[in-house]
Design a protein around this motif. Structure first.
Motif, PDB file in Angstrom:
ATOM      1  N   GLN A 206      -8.757  -4.325  -0.419  1.00 10.04           N
ATOM      2  CA  GLN A 206      -8.159  -4.712  -1.686  1.00 10.04           C
ATOM      3  C   GLN A 206      -7.189  -5.870  -1.502  1.00 10.04           C
ATOM      4  O   GLN A 206      -6.478  -6.234  -2.439  1.00 10.04           O
ATOM      5  CB  GLN A 206      -7.431  -3.519  -2.318  1.00 10.04           C
ATOM      6  N   PHE A 237      -9.102   2.307  -4.905  1.00  8.00           N
ATOM      7  CA  PHE A 237      -8.101   3.140  -5.592  1.00  8.00           C
ATOM      8  C   PHE A 237      -6.770   3.117  -4.857  1.00  8.00           C
ATOM      9  O   PHE A 237      -5.960   4.026  -5.002  1.00  8.00           O
ATOM     10  CB  PHE A 237      -8.601   4.574  -5.753  1.00  8.00           C
ATOM     11  N   GLY A 238      -6.539   2.093  -4.047  1.00 13.38           N
ATOM     12  CA  GLY A 238      -5.306   1.993  -3.266  1.00 13.38           C
ATOM     13  C   GLY A 238      -5.513   2.248  -1.793  1.00 13.38           C
ATOM     14  O   GLY A 238      -4.752   1.771  -0.959  1.00 13.38           O
ATOM     15  N   PHE A 344      -0.780   4.194  -1.427  1.00 21.83           N
ATOM     16  CA  PHE A 344      -1.078   3.995  -2.841  1.00 21.83           C
ATOM     17  C   PHE A 344      -2.333   4.757  -3.238  1.00 21.83           C
ATOM     18  O   PHE A 344      -3.339   4.672  -2.581  1.00 21.83           O
ATOM     19  CB  PHE A 344      -1.293   2.508  -3.126  1.00 21.83           C
ATOM     20  N   MET A 345      -2.264   5.491  -4.324  1.00 21.71           N
ATOM     21  CA  MET A 345      -3.474   6.046  -4.924  1.00 21.71           C
ATOM     22  C   MET A 345      -3.312   5.930  -6.436  1.00 21.71           C
ATOM     23  O   MET A 345      -2.306   6.348  -6.996  1.00 21.71           O
ATOM     24  CB  MET A 345      -3.694   7.500  -4.499  1.00 21.71           C
ATOM     25  N   ARG A 346      -4.289   5.375  -7.052  1.00 22.81           N
ATOM     26  CA  ARG A 346      -4.329   5.002  -8.469  1.00 22.81           C
ATOM     27  C   ARG A 346      -3.145   5.543  -9.285  1.00 22.81           C
ATOM     28  O   ARG A 346      -3.000   6.752  -9.443  1.00 22.81           O
ATOM     29  CB  ARG A 346      -5.639   5.477  -9.096  1.00 22.81           C
ATOM     30  N   ALA A 347      -2.366   4.612  -9.818  1.00 18.99           N
ATOM     31  CA  ALA A 347      -1.104   4.943 -10.487  1.00 18.99           C
ATOM     32  C   ALA A 347      -0.256   5.820  -9.565  1.00 18.99           C
ATOM     33  O   ALA A 347       0.063   6.955  -9.887  1.00 18.99           O
ATOM     34  CB  ALA A 347      -1.333   5.625 -11.825  1.00 18.99           C
ATOM     35  N   PRO A 348       0.084   5.258  -8.393  1.00 20.77           N
ATOM     36  CA  PRO A 348       0.717   6.071  -7.345  1.00 20.77           C
ATOM     37  C   PRO A 348       1.950   6.829  -7.831  1.00 20.77           C
ATOM     38  O   PRO A 348       2.109   8.020  -7.556  1.00 20.77           O
ATOM     39  CB  PRO A 348       1.099   5.040  -6.285  1.00 20.77           C
ATOM     40  N   TYR A 435       2.003   2.274 -17.796  1.00 23.51           N
ATOM     41  CA  TYR A 435       1.923   1.628 -16.489  1.00 23.51           C
ATOM     42  C   TYR A 435       2.699   0.326 -16.541  1.00 23.51           C
ATOM     43  O   TYR A 435       2.573  -0.440 -17.501  1.00 23.51           O
ATOM     44  CB  TYR A 435       0.463   1.366 -16.064  1.00 23.51           C
ATOM     45  N   ALA A 501      -5.161  -6.286  -4.724  1.00 22.30           N
ATOM     46  CA  ALA A 501      -5.717  -5.706  -5.947  1.00 22.30           C
ATOM     47  C   ALA A 501      -5.095  -4.332  -6.101  1.00 22.30           C
ATOM     48  O   ALA A 501      -5.700  -3.302  -5.815  1.00 22.30           O
ATOM     49  CB  ALA A 501      -7.242  -5.617  -5.867  1.00 22.30           C
ATOM     50  N   GLY A 502      -3.855  -4.331  -6.513  1.00 21.43           N
ATOM     51  CA  GLY A 502      -3.094  -3.097  -6.676  1.00 21.43           C
ATOM     52  C   GLY A 502      -2.072  -3.316  -7.760  1.00 21.43           C
ATOM     53  O   GLY A 502      -1.818  -4.446  -8.179  1.00 21.43           O
ATOM     54  N   GLY A 503      -1.501  -2.224  -8.224  1.00 24.99           N
ATOM     55  CA  GLY A 503      -0.503  -2.357  -9.273  1.00 24.99           C
ATOM     56  C   GLY A 503      -1.071  -2.992 -10.534  1.00 24.99           C
ATOM     57  O   GLY A 503      -0.330  -3.556 -11.340  1.00 24.99           O
ATOM     58  N   GLU A 719      -4.881   1.071 -13.983  1.00 23.40           N
ATOM     59  CA  GLU A 719      -4.325   2.362 -13.584  1.00 23.40           C
ATOM     60  C   GLU A 719      -3.852   3.246 -14.729  1.00 23.40           C
ATOM     61  O   GLU A 719      -3.759   4.459 -14.578  1.00 23.40           O
ATOM     62  CB  GLU A 719      -3.195   2.121 -12.561  1.00 23.40           C
TER      63      GLU A 719
HETATM   64 MO1  MOS Z   1      -3.647   0.662  -6.933  1.00 25.16          MO
HETATM   65  S1  MOS Z   1      -3.226   2.549  -6.213  1.00 25.16           S
HETATM   66  O1  MOS Z   1      -2.085   0.008  -6.951  1.00 25.16           O
HETATM   67  O2  MOS Z   1      -4.762   0.126  -5.732  1.00 25.16           O
END
Ligand code: MOS
Length: 752
Positions: A206, A237-238, A344-348, A435, A501-503, A719
């Motif tokens: 990611q 997904f993180g 991190f896991m989706r909407a951590p 979010y 590719a997070g948050g 997320e």
């Molecule tokens: Mo998402 S858990 O910020 O890849």
């Protein structure tokens, strides 16, 4: 630059990579052909705490086809320890003899075939000196410490204690959420290929530039020598957001052997060689006036982490900003145990912490004898309760009202356990989704060819969200081309960097840099056109020229085909654009090239608070005798600023809601307290919903124009869909049965 987002976005567009994906031609990292690879198999620890005292390799080396076996004794100095998901210290693997957690990598076997490597791995004899491990909260030897937030102190204001004591109606409750694992269908693969001093890593990621820089650092290499490639990611997904423990060792192995090495770990190993969502405990205290107005908000969390890491998701940062309240106190603690470092896991932060808050809000509504939607309404606010900054936009109550109407919330009976349909107890519940809006720097390279076709390249990530299509839409609409005239390249660190590719930042981050690149391209075409004697635009103001329908157009309807305009520009057909969002530090772009993440919660601007909001409505049916829980119906509404592609958005939201139902009713990685080992660390025993568990899910896209959050009003939707669903289900279960479940997942045995 002024852009009307409505001119670019909002039309449902099928994925440009859809055919490649369903026909199997989309190339995932482990599909990349490499010449003459050796195959790696990981040997992992069977104890959670202690030291490796000896590793006997004789039996393993006798397996035909075995080429080499890496252990801390013979290879440990070849790589430096990795950084954790928060950039801080984390657990190590072959760097030392230390065992931090169950399933830690302790050796890497290399062989001519996968089967030989696997057979030999089973014959590596690892001797250990084991110590009693601490598994989780309450385990002997677990150490609890206040979380030292990297983003400043825990949010707070006023005197929450005094206000709670004085409040006429209160809720004081403790909640818990379990360990969860991402279980991406694409495994945690790595293939490493050396070409002289150059290293290419094919690995689902990611964050292409993050992985490139992280591995370079571990191996003491110039990052310019390391290339990472991951054109498609089969679920992240993180879990694929930061460099894992395995990558550097596969690179070391390939170097030692002098040939490419390919690792495809098992699905079970994915439970311990990658990150996970740590279990949380939460304490929520709410105090309110008789009309429902909050007077006091208190939220404290505890999260498990590894021994060396301070990683925590610290979701009070978000929950404290949901509702108007004059007195706020929050705190987060980390509980160090003999566990891998979570990540991190989706909407951590939001998925677990909003369960606490939104359950407590439902409990408060019940105590007040107030409708739960009305409780949200009286506490709705257009400014951040902690800082006082205005929300850039906040359409929470529009989401509640539209979804409530569609759901038929008016039919709800407030008294729990009073609606029955045959053998089934029926309940309705709702909860808030939210979010924070994030945006990060990004760079992109755009080129136009004389046939009027565009090519855009940027090291963004297709993690299933429709990112290729987002970039194609943005490029095509900005340049007045058809989507079919645009080639998109991503997932390769040889392309300009894009942040992790997070948050949920990548939609905003990539569209803004693409628009900037296209505007620069338009500017160059226009400048050449007005300067040329033989051009229909000679002498015109270049700012008045636009790109549309494959033509360069003047304000007075004069036009010429794009090919003619391109022909005039000579060598100026390639644009490299960089976009740094307002409010980020000056060094943010330079940091991105070094693999650093500059992305603040709540967006780049300092003068607004920026979040997306939504509302979930859930019907549950609980069997009167068996207590089986079914969810026949969900209606969810979201307002997340500009929607780039409603077709992709709907599916993204729906996927989030499904995962939320999973979080409410199914998912939990269970740990054996004595050994600190997972007891269901495999996809067969890890409960997830199947089609029969997933009912009608209706998604409402609430229109929202936000001209403050960023130029395009894009807030990101990756997320938010999962957030709050678990609470909405638990709230509906309470309405159906009168049983309040505060410890996820909701299981039949809790309702007996
Ligand atoms: Mo998402 S858990 O910020 O890849």
């Amino acid at each position: 630059m002024t852009i009307d987002p409505a001119s670019l976005f909002g039309r449902p567009t099928p994925r440009i990579d859809g055919v490649a994906k369903v026909t199997g031609t989309a190339r995932f990292a482990s599909d990349e052909p490499v010449a003459n690879p050796a195959y790696a198999y990981l040997v992992t620890s069977r104890i959670a705490r202690g030291r490796v005292t000896a590793i006997a390799l004789d039996r393993a080396k006798a397996v035909p086809g075995v080429l080499d076996i890496l252990t801390h004794e013979n290879a440990g100095a070849a790589a430096k320890p990795p950084a954790g998901p928060d950039g801080g210290p984390t657990t190590t693997t072959l760097e030392s003899d230390r065992i931090w957690h169950d399933g830690q990598i302790v050796a890497v076997v290399l062989a001519e075939s996968f089967e030989a490597a696997r057979e030999a791995a089973n014959k590596v004899d690892v001797s250990t000196a084991a110590e009693p491990p601490a598994a989780t909260f309450g385990s002997a030897g677990a150490e609890t410490r206040p979380h030292r937030s990297r983003e400043g102190p825990d949010p707070g204001k006023g005197d929450a204690d005094a206000a709670f004591t004085a409040a006429s109606v209160t809720v004081d409750a403790r909640y818990a959420t379990p360990t969860q694992h991402h279980n991406p269908i694409e495994l945690f693969t790595t293939t490493c290929v050396w070409d002289g001093p150059r290293l290419t890593i094919y690995e689902p990621s990611q964050f292409m530039w993050g992985l490139k820089n992280a591995v370079a650092k571990q191996l003491g290499l110039d990052p310019a020598l390391v290339r990472t490639v991951s054109r498609y990611v089969g679920g992240g997904f993180g879990s694929k957001g930061s460099a894992g423990a395995r990558t550097a060792w596969i690179a070391v192995a390939a170097k030692r052997l002098g040939r490419p090495v390919k690792l495809v770990p098992t699905r079970d190993q994915g439970f311990t060689i990658a990150t996970y969502r740590a279990e949380t405990q939460q304490h929520v205290k709410l105090g309110a006036a008789p009309d429902g107005r909050l007077a006091s908000f208190f939220h404290e969390g505890w999260e498990v982490t590894s021994r060396p890491s301070d990683y925590a998701v610290a979701g009070v940062d978000v929950t404290a900003r949901m509702y108007a309240c004059p007195n706020i106190a929050t705190a987060v603690n980390v509980v160090h145990a003999d566990r891998n470092t979570p990540g991190f896991m989706r909407a951590p932060a939001e998925a677990p912490y909003m369960f606490g808050l939104e359950s407590a809000m439902d409990e408060l509504a019940h105590a007040l004898r107030m409708d739960p939607v009305e409780l949200r309404r009286v506490n709705d606010t257009q400014s951040d309760p902690v800082t006082g900054l205005p929300f850039s936009s906040r359409s929470l109550m529009q989401c509640y009202d539209q979804a409530a109407e569609r759901f038929g919330w008016g039919r709800r009976r407030a008294e729990p356990g009073t609606v029955r349909d045959g053998d089934w107890l029926v309940g309705y519940g709702c909860a808030t989704a939210c979010y924070p809006t994030n945006i990060a720097p990004a760079a992109a390279r755009l080129s136009l060819t004389p046939d009027g076709k565009a090519s855009i390249g940027l090291a963004a990530h297709e993690i299933g969200t429709g990112a290729y299509t987002t970039v194609a839409i943005t490029t095509a609409r900005s340049l007045g081309l058809d989507i079919a005239d645009v080639t998109v390249r991503m997932g390769d660190s040889d392309l300009p960097p894009v942040s992790v590719a997070g948050g949920s930042n990548n939609a905003a981050s990539t569209t803004l840099v693409v628009v900037k690149a296209c505007e620069e391209m338009r500017g160059r075409l226009a400048a050449a056109a007005v300067a040329a004697q033989d051009s229909p635009f000679h002498g015109a103001d270049p700012a008045t020229l636009t790109l549309s329908g494959g033509k360069l157009m003047g304000a007075d309807r004069r036009s010429e085909p794009l090919g003619a305009a391109i022909g005039r520009t000579g060598g100026l057909l390639e644009v490299h654009a960089e976009h740094v969002p307002a409010g980020l530090p000056a060094g943010a772009m330079a940091g991105l090239y070094q693999g650093k993440v500059s992305m603040s919660r709540g967006g780049g601007r300092k003068d607004v608070a920026a979040f997306s909001f939504g509302a979930h409505f859930v019907e549950v049916r609980v069997h009167a005798r068996t207590r089986e829980v079914r969810v026949p119906r969900v209606v969810s509404a979201f307002a997340a600023g500009t929607i780039i592609n409603p077709m992709a958005a709907r599916s993204q939201y729906m996927g989030g809601v499904i995962w939320g139902l999973s979080s409410a009713l199914h998912e939990e990685t269970e740990i054996d307290a004595a050994s600190a080992r997972y007891t269901n660390g495999n996809l067969a025993d890890y409960m997830v919903p199947v089609n029969a568990d997933i009912p009608s899910i209706e998604i409402i896209l609430v229109p929202e124009a936000d001209d403050r959050v960023n130029l395009l009003g894009v807030k990101g939707i990756g997320e938010i869909g999962i957030v709050g669903v678990n609470a909405a289900v638990a709230n509906a279960v309470f309405n159906a049965t009168g049983k309040r479940v505060r410890d996820l997942p909701v299981r039949a045995e809790q309702l007996l």
